[in-house]
Design an enzyme around this catalytic site. Structure first.
Site, PDB file in Angstrom:
ATOM      1  N   HIS A  95       0.878  -1.455  -0.034  1.00 35.19           N
ATOM      2  CA  HIS A  95      -0.108  -0.115  -0.157  1.00 35.19           C
ATOM      3  C   HIS A  95       1.015   1.031   0.172  1.00 35.19           C
ATOM      4  O   HIS A  95       1.944   1.451   0.849  1.00 35.19           O
ATOM      5  CB  HIS A  95      -0.944  -0.206   1.155  1.00 35.19           C
ATOM      6  N   SER A  96       0.993   2.461  -1.099  1.00 36.43           N
ATOM      7  CA  SER A  96       1.158   3.498  -0.828  1.00 36.43           C
ATOM      8  C   SER A  96       3.180   3.201  -1.039  1.00 36.43           C
ATOM      9  O   SER A  96       3.131   2.564  -2.389  1.00 36.43           O
ATOM     10  CB  SER A  96       1.137   3.865   0.549  1.00 36.43           C
ATOM     11  N   MET A  97       3.837   3.658  -0.669  1.00 36.09           N
ATOM     12  CA  MET A  97       4.959   3.118  -1.281  1.00 36.09           C
ATOM     13  C   MET A  97       5.226   1.646  -0.314  1.00 36.09           C
ATOM     14  O   MET A  97       6.507   1.374  -1.066  1.00 36.09           O
ATOM     15  CB  MET A  97       5.578   4.095   0.715  1.00 36.09           C
TER      16      MET A  97
END
Length: 154
Positions: A95-97
């Site tokens: 998720h995200s990074m």
């Protein structure tokens, strides 16, 4: 304990071991996240999928360790922690990074001649091929407002 096992145990949290599972899902949290973020996922999927939640340095039980601020180094460390898992198919979720890291770890698996992850799930991040200038927040007000208007449904 081997060096590989020690590295794995340092990086990976398994809150709900699932020895009968047919696949493992390595979950990589967002930049400020920690392994405990994936506890509900592990509980919900247990026992069909074994969830391996990555614990980054500088978070929770690794709070005393210096944070890693370099994506290639970060991905190298995660790859090293996961590379010995060859007895079951492995999927990656980030998720995200964590999505960037999952992609980078998958590339390292490919470069090492390992089986590719059965899936790479990316959440909260564009595909690597979809670039967008992320500095709109620094634009002068008229440009910023024009960008916001462009996002409104028509």
């Amino acid at each position: 304990m081997t060096q590989a096992t020690a590295h794995f145990e340092e990086w990976v949290s398994v809150s709900h071991p699932a020895p009968q599972s047919t696949v493992r899902l390595a979950c990589l949290p967002y930049a400020g996240g920690s392994a405990s973020f994936f506890f509900p996922v592990a509980k919900a999927l247990h026992p069909s999928v074994e969830v391996l939640a990555l614990q980054y340095p500088g978070r929770q039980n690794r709070f005393h360790e210096p944070r890693i601020d370099n994506i290639p180094e970060f991905a190298d460390q995660i790859f090293t922690a996961l590379r010995h898992l060859d007895d079951k198919p492995l999927a990656l979720f980030g998720h995200s990074m964590g999505a960037v890291l999952a992609y980078e770890v998958a590339l390292r698996m490919q470069d090492a001649g390992m089986p590719a992850p059965v899936r790479v799930f990316a959440s909260g991040r564009r595909a690597p091929s979809r670039y967008r200038d992320e500095r709109i927040h620094t634009a002068p007000d008229p440009e910023f407002l024009a960008e916001m208007r462009a996002l409104l449904p028509r």
